[in-house]
Design an enzyme around this catalytic site. Structure first.
Site, PDB file in Angstrom:
ATOM      1  N   PHE A   1      38.265  40.579  38.259  1.00  0.00           N
ATOM      2  CA  PHE A   1      37.489  39.348  38.183  1.00  0.00           C
ATOM      3  C   PHE A   1      37.856  38.538  36.945  1.00  0.00           C
ATOM      4  O   PHE A   1      37.944  39.085  35.837  1.00  0.00           O
ATOM      5  CB  PHE A   1      35.981  39.659  38.092  1.00  0.00           C
ATOM      6  CG  PHE A   1      35.360  40.149  39.359  1.00  0.00           C
ATOM      7  CD1 PHE A   1      34.721  39.272  40.228  1.00  0.00           C
ATOM      8  CD2 PHE A   1      35.389  41.500  39.684  1.00  0.00           C
ATOM      9  CE1 PHE A   1      34.129  39.736  41.391  1.00  0.00           C
ATOM     10  CE2 PHE A   1      34.798  41.968  40.845  1.00  0.00           C
ATOM     11  CZ  PHE A   1      34.166  41.082  41.702  1.00  0.00           C
ATOM     12  N   ASP A   2      38.030  37.243  37.123  1.00  0.00           N
ATOM     13  CA  ASP A   2      37.994  36.318  36.003  1.00  0.00           C
ATOM     14  C   ASP A   2      36.542  36.248  35.539  1.00  0.00           C
ATOM     15  O   ASP A   2      35.632  36.668  36.266  1.00  0.00           O
ATOM     16  CB  ASP A   2      38.497  34.949  36.469  1.00  0.00           C
ATOM     17  CG  ASP A   2      38.445  33.900  35.384  1.00  0.00           C
ATOM     18  OD1 ASP A   2      38.795  34.209  34.230  1.00  0.00           O
ATOM     19  OD2 ASP A   2      38.031  32.765  35.681  1.00  0.00           O
TER      20      ASP A   2
END
Length: 216
Positions: free
Chosen positions: A7-8
Site C-alpha cells: 500500500f501507498d
C-alpha cells in the site's frame, strides 16, 4: 490471485492533504516565496517533496532542500496528524489479513513519519513491514522503496507474480513496473485526470472498498 499487498500511504490509506498542504505553505513562507492556492499544491501529495518543490515551485535543488527542512519543522510537530483514514480502509485491512494476505506499506514519506502516522490511527499492526526513505537520502524513489519492501518480505522472482502495489500516483505505477509487480490505482486519491492511465495502470478503483473485489 495476490498474496502480497503493498500500500501507498498518502492518497491510498489516508487523506493527508490538509497537513501536507499546510506544511508546504509554511515552508514557502519561511523561504520568502509567499503562498499558493491550495489546489496548486495538490501535486505535492505523493512524490518526493524535493522533486515537487523544484517542479511545482521552480526552486533550485539547494532551495528545495532548504524548503524540505522547513516543511519537516512543522510536519513533525503537528502536520503529520492533520489527516484522516479513508472510509473502509480499516475493514479492508482486517479482511485481507483474515484471508491470509501479507500486507506492507511502501511510501515516499520518511519511514519514521509513516510509522508514527499508522500507529496514531491504529493501523500499524496490520503490516508486516513499513518502508519509506530515510532522512539522509536513502531510498530516494518509489521504485527503491518498493524494492526494499520486496527484499524485507524475502520474495523470490516467482513470488513477485503474487505481489501487487496499490497507489494513487504515477510514481506508484512506475515503481511497481520497474520492480515487475502488478499495480492497481486508487482513483479516489490525488492523481490528476488521466495520470494513472497514462502511467499504464489498467485497473483503477473509485473507493477503498472496491479493492476487495480484486484482492479477495
Amino acid at each position: 490471485m495476490y498474496k502480497y499487498i503493498l500500500f501507498d500511504l498518502d492518497g491510498t490509506l489516508t487523506d493527508s492533504a490538509p497537513g501536507i498542504i499546510r506544511c508546504v505553505q509554511y515552508a514557502l513562507e519561511k523561504c520568502g516565496k509567499g503562498t499558493c492556492p491550495n489546489r496548486e499544491l495538490l501535486p505535492f501529495i505523493g512524490p518526493p517533496l524535493t522533486e515537487s518543490f523544484q517542479k511545482v515551485c521552480g526552486m533550485t535543488a539547494a532551495e528545495a532542500n532548504t524548503a524540505l527542512e522547513y516543511y519537516r519543522e512543522r510536519f513533525a510537530r503537528v502536520g503529520m496528524y492533520e489527516n484522516s483514514v479513508y472510509d473502509g480502509i480499516p475493514e479492508l485491512l482486517q479482511n485481507l489479513r483474515q484471508a491470509g494476505k501479507t500486507l506492507a506499506v511502501a511510501t515516499s514519506k520518511p519511514q519514521l513519519y509513516a510509522e508514527k502516522i499508522l500507529e496514531h490511527f491504529g493501523l500499524a499492526a496490520h503490516f508486516s513491514t513499513i518502508a519509506g526513505p530515510g532522512f539522509n537520502g536513502e531510498l530516494p524513489t518509489k521504485a527503491d522503496v518498493i524494492s526494499e519492501v520486496l527484499q524485507r518480505l524475502h520474495l523470490t522472482a516467482a513470488d513477485k507474480n503474487a505481489a501487487v502495489m496499490l497507489g494513487d500516483r504515477e510514481h506508484d505505477a512506475i515503481g511497481a513496473q520497474q520492480n515487475k509487480i502488478a499495480i492497481i490505482g486508487a482513483g479516489y486519491g490525488y492523481s490528476s485526470p488521466g495520470e494513472l492511465s497514462a502511467a499504464g495502470v489498467r485497473q483503477i478503483v473509485s473507493a477503498p472498498q472496491d479493492f476487495a473485489d480484486f484482492l479477495l
